[in-house]
Scaffold this active site. Sequence first.
Site: not given
Length: 145
Positions: A79, A108
């Site tokens: 991510e 993330c």
Amino acid sequence: MRPDWDHYFMEVANVVKSRSTCIRRQVGAIIVKDHRVISTGYNGAASGAPHCEDVGCLRQQLGVKSGERHELCVAIHAEQNAIVQAAKYGTPIEGATLYCTCQPCAICAKMIVNAGITRVVFSGPYPDPLAEKILKEGNIEICEV
């Protein structure tokens, strides 16, 4: 049978994860806006650094459980890589959907909220209950497929 958009883009994320160099968990992520892939990322060492598959994994050597002690890992999460790649090339991601082959971690999740991503679609759990809380508090739509 023709897949719906979520399953279609999740398949793309699964192909992206095949580039991962992590020896513990391979993860792929893509960022999509208006039904177009605008950025991709997979987990692996920073550009120019040795890959874990070549030099080993410190977290594995120390017996660190999944979801803990992220600071010991030289890899960048999928991510994070997708968000960073969009930034590097000047691609706006506000209002986009992030598809990930694994539920995002708390680190993330914070990046996703601050990047202006509005929806996260994932498959597969990740042992980080704080991440789900951060995404919900950030008004991020969460879908598991």
